[in-house]
Design an enzyme around this catalytic site. Structure first.
Site: not given
Ligand code: AMP
Ligand code: MG
Length: 475
Positions: A108, A171, A178, A247
């Site tokens: 990650k 991870r 999901r 998700d």
């Molecule tokens: P999360 O809120 O961590 O569940 O992320 C929601 C979505 O945003 C997921 O598809 C992640 O892969 C994407 N995401 C979160 N942070 C980043 C980042 N810095 N760069 C690219 N995708 C991101």
């Molecule tokens: Mg996520």
């Protein structure tokens, strides 16, 4: 070349629309910060020296048999449907463990993928340390969760928008399937995706569902059971996930995605820490209702695989989901009786206890441990008529359960949890390069049920000036 990992790549047998091959970024100067030797051994990963671990687990060098991919998925974020996918996570492979289990090994923060949208694919050292620390604490608390194998600093700067040191988290999860993975398949024009995914999930997580009269329906029921079990654990230890989007809701029933999560200190069902949860959608006491909502989204995604006729499919799925409330309620009641060391049903006593905790703003963790003492607790927090009255009603019922009732309490009530103010203090020091406080807290949380002396620093509630009121996704 000797192989350190024992990888398979079953995900790549799914239709090609379900994932994208992707190469991790080559970190500027990878340096190993933490390596979870105990977990590595359980997983059957051969001993790695620090420099090789840093290369492999930053993604700079691929292990011989890795086949890196990003997985496609969709999701309801705060109720709104969106196409997502691993924007900053790359699956190296599925490790076959010596016990014959299969777990995903995922990096990650190892750079952008075709699903990154406007994101940079990176993670800050602070957010990665937080996930490492809290996920491992959750595992020690006995809560189903993804695990953390390693933290590697990349030697790069990540802007959020201020500059932060970058890092990659390794991870480990029984899979990254999901609810949102099923939504992606169901919404895709290629109608072959969903049945393939259903078969895959059943084979990987719930093989007995394959023999059911209606395997997709059996899958829904199995996921529901595991989600109920998970939420009851969260409520037991006071965990607030913070972003229960579909998700972030797993098919396995493991906790996934440690963003703005936090542990509740003062008991109140409306407790929210996440800075982005303005409506309290994911508040402590909302989590069962949200899990149910997410399962309804899973059921919708599965409909065409449950029955070709929509009405029949809806009827069948509804009959399964109707069991959510009674099953959850039963498990929650059992859990609360365990926390109070009650062998006989005493629902009113439980309800009155929660009202008392709320009205007197008591610390959720410490109050339960205080009940485990032989005598009426004497500290100021418990020195009220209401508490004494309740305690006098409760005590004889608890005593009637004898040793077994004591053991129930011992197993249900942690003495220490990751307290937000302590986590923040330790993380701030760690980001500045001072790992002592972080390591001490991490060590203590390996045995969270072990009794602590009165006044033990890890049991201390936050002083007014230390209180944490908000947490951030800190991506
Ligand atoms: P999360 O809120 O961590 O569940 O992320 C929601 C979505 O945003 C997921 O598809 C992640 O892969 C994407 N995401 C979160 N942070 C980043 C980042 N810095 N760069 C690219 N995708 C991101
Ligand atoms: Mg996520």
């Amino acid at each position: 070349m000797s192989q350190h990992f024992n990888f398979q790549h079953s995900y790549q047998t799914l239709p090609a629309e379900m994932f994208a091959a992707v190469a991790p970024a080559r970190a500027a100067q990878p340096e190993l910060v933490f390596y979870n030797h105990t977990l590595a051994e359980q997983l059957g990963i051969s001993p790695l020296d620090n420099s090789l671990a840093a290369l492999y687990l930053s993604g700079k060098q691929l292990p011989a048999n890795a086949q890196p991919i990003a997985q496609a998925y969709a999701g309801h974020q705060f109720g709104h449907a969106t196409m997502l996918g691993d924007g900053r996570a790359i699956l190296l492979g599925e490790q076959i463990t010596p016990a014959g289990n299969v777990v995903d090994i995922q990096l990650k923060g190892a750079g952008p993928t075709p699903f990154s949208r406007r994101g940079d694919g990176r993670a800050t050292l602070g957010s990665v340390l937080r996930e490492y620390f809290i996920s491992e604490a959750m595992a020690a608390l006995g809560v189903p969760t993804s695990r953390s194998l390693a933290v590697v600093a990349t030697g790069e700067v990540v802007r959020r928008p201020q500059p932060h040191p970058g890092a990659v988290l390794t991870r480990v999860a029984s899979s990254h399937l999901r609810v949102g993975t099923f939504q992606y398949a169901a919404w895709h024009p290629n109608k072959k995706l969903l049945p393939a995914l259903v078969n895959y999930a059943i084979k990987r997580h719930y093989p007995t569902a394959a023999q059911a009269e209606n395997p997709a329906l059996a899958l829904l029921e199995a996921v529901m059971e595991q989600q109920i079990r998970l939420i009851v654990h969260w409520l037991r230890v006071g965990f607030i996930h913070g972003v229960m989007n579909t998700d972030n809701s797993t098919i396995s029933g493991e906790t996934l995605d440690y963003g703005p999560c936090a542990f509740m200190d003062t008991y109140h069902p409306n407790t929210v820490f996440s800075s982005i949860d303005h409506q309290g959608r994911y508040a402590f006491g909302q989590q069962a209702a949200i899990a149910q909502w997410n399962l309804e989204r899973l059921a919708e995604a599965l409909l065409t695989d449950i029955h070709p006729q929509e009405n029949t499919a809806i009827q069948l799925a509804s009959a399964v989901l109707d069991n959510f409330t009674p099953r959850f309620t039963q498990q929650w009641v059992d859990m609360m009786h365990a926390k109070l060391g009650l062998m006989e049903t005493a629902n009113e006593l439980v309800d009155d206890w929660l009202t008392l905790l709320q009205n007197q703003a008591m610390d959720y963790t410490n109050a339960h441990r205080a009940l485990m003492r032989a005598e009426l607790p004497q500290e100021e927090a418990y020195h009220t008529e209401a508490f004494t009255k309740w305690w006098q009603r409760w005590r004889p019922l608890h005593d009637a359960g004898g040793q077994a009732a004591k053991e129930l309490m011992q197993a249900a009530n942690p003495a220490i949890i990751p307290r937000n103010h302590q986590v923040n203090q330790a993380l701030n020091a760690a980001e500045a390069g001072e790992l002592t406080a972080f390591s001490a807290l991490h060590q203590a949380l390996k045995t969270p049920y072990q009794a602590r002396d009165l006044g033990d620093p890890f049991t201390q509630v936050a002083e007014a000036h230390e209180r944490v009121t908000q947490t951030f996704c800190g991506t």
